[in-house]
Design a protein around this motif. Structure first.
Motif, PDB file in Angstrom:
ATOM      1  N   GLY A  86       0.812  -1.213   0.000  1.00 23.77           N
ATOM      2  CA  GLY A  86       0.000   0.000   0.000  1.00 23.77           C
ATOM      3  C   GLY A  86       0.841   1.257   0.000  1.00 23.77           C
ATOM      4  N   GLY A  87       2.074   1.164  -0.507  1.00 22.94           N
ATOM      5  CA  GLY A  87       2.956   2.321  -0.527  1.00 22.94           C
ATOM      6  C   GLY A  87       3.332   2.752   0.877  1.00 22.94           C
ATOM      7  N   ALA A  88       3.592   4.058   1.041  1.00 23.39           N
ATOM      8  CA  ALA A  88       4.003   4.581   2.343  1.00 23.39           C
ATOM      9  C   ALA A  88       2.891   4.476   3.384  1.00 23.39           C
ATOM     10  CB  ALA A  88       4.444   6.041   2.201  1.00 23.39           C
ATOM     11  N   GLY A  89       1.657   4.287   2.937  1.00 22.57           N
ATOM     12  CA  GLY A  89       0.537   4.154   3.862  1.00 22.57           C
ATOM     13  C   GLY A  89       0.321   2.745   4.372  1.00 22.57           C
ATOM     14  N   THR A  90       1.143   1.800   3.930  1.00 22.35           N
ATOM     15  CA  THR A  90       0.990   0.393   4.331  1.00 22.35           C
ATOM     16  C   THR A  90       1.006   0.243   5.846  1.00 22.35           C
ATOM     17  OG1 THR A  90       2.090  -0.355   2.309  1.00 22.35           O
ATOM     18  CG2 THR A  90       1.994  -1.914   4.130  1.00 22.35           C
ATOM     19  N   SER A  91       0.090  -0.559   6.349  1.00 23.81           N
ATOM     20  CA  SER A  91       0.037  -0.818   7.784  1.00 23.81           C
ATOM     21  C   SER A  91       1.031  -1.906   8.164  1.00 23.81           C
ATOM     22  CB  SER A  91      -1.374  -1.243   8.196  1.00 23.81           C
ATOM     23  OG  SER A  91      -1.400  -1.683   9.541  1.00 23.81           O
ATOM     24  N   ARG A  92       1.861  -1.608   9.155  1.00 24.03           N
ATOM     25  CA  ARG A  92       2.797  -2.601   9.697  1.00 24.03           C
ATOM     26  C   ARG A  92       2.319  -3.107  11.058  1.00 24.03           C
ATOM     27  NH1 ARG A  92       7.762  -2.012   6.984  1.00 24.03           N
ATOM     28  NH2 ARG A  92       8.276  -3.994   7.969  1.00 24.03           N
ATOM     29  N   LYS A  93       1.062  -2.834  11.376  1.00 26.06           N
ATOM     30  CA  LYS A  93       0.510  -3.274  12.648  1.00 26.06           C
ATOM     31  C   LYS A  93       0.462  -4.804  12.714  1.00 26.06           C
ATOM     32  CE  LYS A  93      -0.839   0.869  14.216  1.00 26.06           C
ATOM     33  NZ  LYS A  93      -0.442   1.472  15.505  1.00 26.06           N
ATOM     34  N   ARG A  94       0.368  -5.299  13.924  1.00 24.97           N
ATOM     35  CA  ARG A  94       0.282  -6.737  14.130  1.00 24.97           C
ATOM     36  C   ARG A  94      -0.929  -7.302  13.386  1.00 24.97           C
ATOM     37  NH1 ARG A  94      -0.221  -9.684  20.081  1.00 24.97           N
ATOM     38  NH2 ARG A  94      -0.267 -11.841  19.318  1.00 24.97           N
ATOM     39  N   VAL A  95      -0.726  -8.418  12.714  1.00 22.04           N
ATOM     40  CA  VAL A  95      -1.794  -9.024  11.934  1.00 22.04           C
ATOM     41  C   VAL A  95      -2.756  -9.754  12.864  1.00 22.04           C
ATOM     42  CG1 VAL A  95      -2.366 -10.738  10.185  1.00 22.04           C
ATOM     43  CG2 VAL A  95      -0.407  -9.237   9.849  1.00 22.04           C
ATOM     44  N   ASN A  96      -3.987  -9.258  12.926  1.00 14.78           N
ATOM     45  CA  ASN A  96      -5.032  -9.901  13.724  1.00 14.78           C
ATOM     46  C   ASN A  96      -6.378  -9.593  13.078  1.00 14.78           C
ATOM     47  OD1 ASN A  96      -5.622  -7.226  14.426  1.00 14.78           O
ATOM     48  ND2 ASN A  96      -4.534  -7.360  16.381  1.00 14.78           N
ATOM     49  N   GLN A  97      -7.468  -9.739  13.815  1.00 16.16           N
ATOM     50  CA  GLN A  97      -8.790  -9.543  13.238  1.00 16.16           C
ATOM     51  C   GLN A  97      -9.034  -8.097  12.816  1.00 16.16           C
ATOM     52  OE1 GLN A  97     -12.069 -10.671  15.785  1.00 16.16           O
ATOM     53  NE2 GLN A  97     -13.342 -11.293  14.060  1.00 16.16           N
ATOM     54  N   ASP A  98      -8.222  -7.171  13.316  1.00 15.19           N
ATOM     55  CA  ASP A  98      -8.369  -5.766  12.962  1.00 15.19           C
ATOM     56  C   ASP A  98      -7.425  -5.329  11.846  1.00 15.19           C
ATOM     57  OD1 ASP A  98     -10.365  -5.237  14.914  1.00 15.19           O
ATOM     58  OD2 ASP A  98      -8.807  -5.146  16.464  1.00 15.19           O
ATOM     59  N   ALA A  99      -6.875  -6.287  11.114  1.00 20.94           N
ATOM     60  CA  ALA A  99      -5.855  -5.972  10.103  1.00 20.94           C
ATOM     61  C   ALA A  99      -6.356  -5.053   9.001  1.00 20.94           C
ATOM     62  CB  ALA A  99      -5.314  -7.273   9.502  1.00 20.94           C
ATOM     63  N   PHE A 100      -7.673  -5.060   8.718  1.00 17.82           N
ATOM     64  CA  PHE A 100      -8.222  -4.212   7.656  1.00 17.82           C
ATOM     65  C   PHE A 100      -8.772  -2.884   8.192  1.00 17.82           C
ATOM     66  CE2 PHE A 100      -9.435  -8.100   4.821  1.00 17.82           C
ATOM     67  CZ  PHE A 100      -8.104  -8.293   4.530  1.00 17.82           C
ATOM     68  N   SER A 101      -8.655  -2.648   9.498  1.00 13.03           N
ATOM     69  CA  SER A 101      -9.286  -1.479  10.110  1.00 13.03           C
ATOM     70  C   SER A 101      -8.295  -0.423  10.568  1.00 13.03           C
ATOM     71  CB  SER A 101     -10.137  -1.928  11.308  1.00 13.03           C
ATOM     72  OG  SER A 101     -11.141  -2.839  10.893  1.00 13.03           O
ATOM     73  N   GLN A 102      -7.048  -0.519  10.111  1.00  9.02           N
ATOM     74  CA  GLN A 102      -6.030   0.448  10.494  1.00  9.02           C
ATOM     75  C   GLN A 102      -6.018   1.647   9.538  1.00  9.02           C
ATOM     76  OE1 GLN A 102      -4.554  -0.207  13.342  1.00  9.02           O
ATOM     77  NE2 GLN A 102      -5.487  -2.258  13.420  1.00  9.02           N
ATOM     78  N   PHE A 103      -5.644   2.811  10.049  1.00  7.62           N
ATOM     79  CA  PHE A 103      -5.547   3.983   9.181  1.00  7.62           C
ATOM     80  C   PHE A 103      -4.211   3.982   8.439  1.00  7.62           C
ATOM     81  CE2 PHE A 103      -4.459   5.415  13.537  1.00  7.62           C
ATOM     82  CZ  PHE A 103      -3.132   5.818  13.352  1.00  7.62           C
ATOM     83  N   SER A 104      -4.180   4.658   7.294  1.00 10.73           N
ATOM     84  CA  SER A 104      -2.962   4.740   6.487  1.00 10.73           C
ATOM     85  C   SER A 104      -1.821   5.296   7.328  1.00 10.73           C
ATOM     86  CB  SER A 104      -3.192   5.644   5.268  1.00 10.73           C
ATOM     87  OG  SER A 104      -4.211   5.108   4.447  1.00 10.73           O
ATOM     88  N   ALA A 105      -0.675   4.666   7.244  1.00  6.57           N
ATOM     89  CA  ALA A 105       0.446   5.015   8.113  1.00  6.57           C
ATOM     90  C   ALA A 105       1.010   6.403   7.840  1.00  6.57           C
ATOM     91  CB  ALA A 105       1.548   3.963   7.975  1.00  6.57           C
ATOM     92  N   ASN A 106       0.696   6.983   6.681  1.00  2.34           N
ATOM     93  CA  ASN A 106       1.294   8.267   6.316  1.00  2.34           C
ATOM     94  C   ASN A 106       0.331   9.449   6.389  1.00  2.34           C
ATOM     95  OD1 ASN A 106      -0.182   7.331   4.127  1.00  2.34           O
ATOM     96  ND2 ASN A 106       1.266   8.110   2.592  1.00  2.34           N
ATOM     97  N   ILE A 107      -0.827   9.290   7.035  1.00  6.32           N
ATOM     98  CA  ILE A 107      -1.688  10.452   7.223  1.00  6.32           C
ATOM     99  C   ILE A 107      -1.205  11.254   8.428  1.00  6.32           C
ATOM    100  CG2 ILE A 107      -3.688   9.394   6.125  1.00  6.32           C
ATOM    101  CD1 ILE A 107      -4.891   8.894   8.869  1.00  6.32           C
ATOM    102  N   THR A 108      -1.609  12.516   8.509  1.00  8.05           N
ATOM    103  CA  THR A 108      -1.156  13.389   9.583  1.00  8.05           C
ATOM    104  C   THR A 108      -1.885  13.083  10.896  1.00  8.05           C
ATOM    105  OG1 THR A 108      -2.810  15.097   9.160  1.00  8.05           O
ATOM    106  CG2 THR A 108      -0.772  15.196   7.864  1.00  8.05           C
ATOM    107  N   PHE A 109      -1.362  13.658  11.985  1.00 13.40           N
ATOM    108  CA  PHE A 109      -1.995  13.468  13.290  1.00 13.40           C
ATOM    109  C   PHE A 109      -3.419  14.021  13.274  1.00 13.40           C
ATOM    110  CE2 PHE A 109      -2.951  14.948  17.630  1.00 13.40           C
ATOM    111  CZ  PHE A 109      -2.825  13.742  18.311  1.00 13.40           C
ATOM    112  N   GLU A 110      -3.603  15.168  12.652  1.00 13.88           N
ATOM    113  CA  GLU A 110      -4.940  15.752  12.557  1.00 13.88           C
ATOM    114  C   GLU A 110      -5.872  14.844  11.754  1.00 13.88           C
ATOM    115  OE1 GLU A 110      -7.160  19.847  10.987  1.00 13.88           O
ATOM    116  OE2 GLU A 110      -5.012  19.551  10.654  1.00 13.88           O
ATOM    117  N   GLU A 111      -5.344  14.248  10.682  1.00 15.33           N
ATOM    118  CA  GLU A 111      -6.159  13.355   9.857  1.00 15.33           C
ATOM    119  C   GLU A 111      -6.523  12.066  10.608  1.00 15.33           C
ATOM    120  OE1 GLU A 111      -4.805  14.542   5.317  1.00 15.33           O
ATOM    121  OE2 GLU A 111      -3.558  13.157   6.474  1.00 15.33           O
ATOM    122  N   GLU A 112      -5.693  11.652  11.545  1.00 16.95           N
ATOM    123  CA  GLU A 112      -6.044  10.495  12.366  1.00 16.95           C
ATOM    124  C   GLU A 112      -7.345  10.761  13.128  1.00 16.95           C
ATOM    125  OE1 GLU A 112      -3.047   8.911  14.957  1.00 16.95           O
ATOM    126  OE2 GLU A 112      -1.440   9.300  13.512  1.00 16.95           O
TER     127      GLU A 112
END
Length: 530
Positions: A86-112
């Motif tokens: 997913g480019g720079a936005g790829t999630s490196r979070k632990r793979v579990n049942q929430d693997a598809f529910s993470q926000f893009s890794a490259n959005i800003t704090f305000e965008e979070e």
């Protein structure tokens, strides 16, 4: 038999053929030289949504994009950046049942914060009107779910009921083809995609608010069909048949077809939205001029706000041009919630459903003129645009690399295009100039009679479907607890999904069927790593 879309017939034939053929073989063919010779309709100029040149890139960047997206021929090791699908936005979070529910890794704090507000609205349960919770009423009156999350389970894939009465993540589209000259003109001018059932509308809604009955219940029966592979292995495919029971207002129009749809996963939508139209149109070859048996066709739709022609990218038949529009139609069609883009206070209720239309709606004048006024639609759209694609797993394992080689050599990559570089001028920097690996060309392909639903949707015939993105497919069981695939979940695993391919996918399917078990297992391992 196969109907070419109008714009392609106006593209310089020699250049179009060259682009399609050369790109599939990994060469650059001067995309900037492809020009539309005439507009699609009198008085129209080439819309930005159908641009055939990448004006967002300079010559140097064009060269970089050409080099990085060239199909690989080296399967001895992973490609550069392949793990970050997913480019720079790829999630490196632990793979579990929430693997598809993470926000893009490259959005800003305000965008979070914006993402989390959108997530809350995506999960929001709507209630019937009138209600003391005035910011939440307006449900239905007819509906399929009370919340977006109810259909898009954990932001992942829906599934057939499988013996459970709950069919929330799967529904039936109801539509017929154009018959009168006026209707045919509407299809040609792209002011209509098809025509709904006169009583039940465009979608069967099995749920209703108190005081009203649901429209009916989807019924599915399966017939097992054994398929023998070249090495003698027998695989059973299940062929579904669909019908409707307990119809509330008489029979469905006999001209109307039933098209089953499971909800697709939500990851990476914002990145797919920012693939430049030139890169999609360059792969289209509706008349199969290069003779490779693959005749992908772009879905051309009319933007509901601007009136311009643009690419359809989303939905099983690529009938929707943007995530915002997809969200707006889902609010109105699935939940019965009006919004600024689809202000239908009674959802999919038709004129024949007088009792439905007599029900109260949830519009609160102090909040706005629809049941979900802005910024609700804005926030849900932002959430949907920024669900991260999980990182690949096991990219360097020998069996995964062997399976990747089989994937390419079997011809799967002819439609499931591995990689793109998104447009540099994307509205959000998070989606700008990203190397992504979605494994789709976003084009329509004839998938044969076996997968046909018989339902025209705009440019898509009853045999045609958009190439489904494959990223994240290997995490379906982890996230959603099942491995049901294809548009109606008939395939119970990846092997069955491949063996259902027909039409333009027949050659690749037959090559798969001819493989040894070791090679088939390797291909599955590759897909599970995505």
């Amino acid at each position: 038999m196969r109907r070419a879309y109008n714009l392609t017939r106006r593209v310089l034939p020699a250049i179009a053929t060259c682009v399609t053929a050369m790109l599939r073989r990994g060469f650059f063919c001067g995309i900037a030289a492809v020009l539309i010779a005439a507009p699609a309709h009198a008085g129209e100029t080439e819309p930005a949504g159908l641009a055939t040149t990448r004006t967002d890139l300079d010559t140097k960047d064009l060269g970089r994009v050409e080099a990085i997206t060239k199909p690989t021929g080296d399967f001895s090791k992973p490609e550069e950046f392949e793990q970050m699908q997913g480019g720079a936005g790829t999630s490196r979070k632990r793979v579990n049942q929430d693997a598809f529910s993470q926000f893009s890794a490259n959005i800003t704090f305000e965008e979070e914060g914006t993402f989390k507000l959108g997530n809350a609205l995506f999960r929001k349960l709507w209630v019937s009107s009138p209600s003391s919770t005035q910011a939440s009423d307006g449900l239905g009156p007819l509906f399929n779910a009370r919340a977006c999350q109810s259909c898009h389970l954990k932001d992942g894939r829906g599934h057939p009921p499988e013996g459970n009465p709950d069919a929330t993540s799967m529904f039936l589209r109801l539509a017929r083809q154009a018959e009168t000259d006026e209707e045919k003109a509407a299809i040609a001018h792209k002011t209509a995609l098809n025509f709904p059932d006169p009583t039940y509308g465009g979608q069967l809604q099995d749920l209703a608010v108190p005081g009203l009955a649901g429209e009916g219940k989807m019924a599915i029966s399966y017939e097992e069909q054994p398929v023998t592979l070249a090495d003698g292995t027998v695989v059973s495919l299940r062929k579904p048949t669909y019908s409707v029971t307990n119809l509330a207002q008489g029979p469905i129009d006999p001209r109307v077809t039933l098209s089953p749809r499971v909800t697709p996963q939500m990851i990476g939508l914002g990145l797919l939205e920012q693939i430049h139209p030139a890169d999609i149109l360059a792969r289209a070859d509706p008349d199969d001029k290069d003779g490779d048996g693959i005749s992908g066709k772009a879905s051309i739709v009319r933007d509901h706000k601007t009136g311009e022609l643009t690419l359809g990218r989303f939905g099983w038949k690529a009938s929707t041009p943007s995530i915002r529009r997809q969200s707006a139609e889902a609010f109105a069609g699935d939940i019965g919630i009006s919004n600024p883009d689809v202000p239908n206070h009674w959802g999919d209720c038709t004129k024949a459903q007088e009792k439905c239309l007599a029900m109260p709606n949830g519009v609160q004048e102090r909040l706005g003129d629809t049941e979900a006024p802005d910024p609700i639609l804005d926030l849900v759209t932002f959430y949907s645009q920024n669900l991260a694609v999980p990182a690949r797993r096991d990219v360097g394992k020998a069996d995964v690399l062997a399976g990747k080689k089989v994937f390419y050599e079997s011809g799967c990559a002819s439609c499931h295009t591995p990689k793109f570089v998104t447009r540099r001028d994307a509205p959000n920097k998070a989606q700008s100039f990203q190397l992504i690996w979605p494994y789709t060309d976003l084009l329509l392909h004839d998938m044969g009679d076996g997968l046909a639903d018989g339902q025209q949707v705009g440019d898509a015939t009853g045999n045609e479907w958009r190439t489904a993105p494959l990223w994240g497919i290997g995490l379906t069981k982890r996230v959603n607890g099942h491995t049901f695939f294809l548009h109606d979940g008939r395939a119970r695993n990846l092997v069955e999904a491949i063996l259902w391919h027909g039409g333009e996918g027949q050659v690749a399917r037959d090559r798969f069927a001819a493989l040894s078990k070791t090679e088939r297992d390797a291909l599955v391992k590759f897909l599970e790593s995505l």
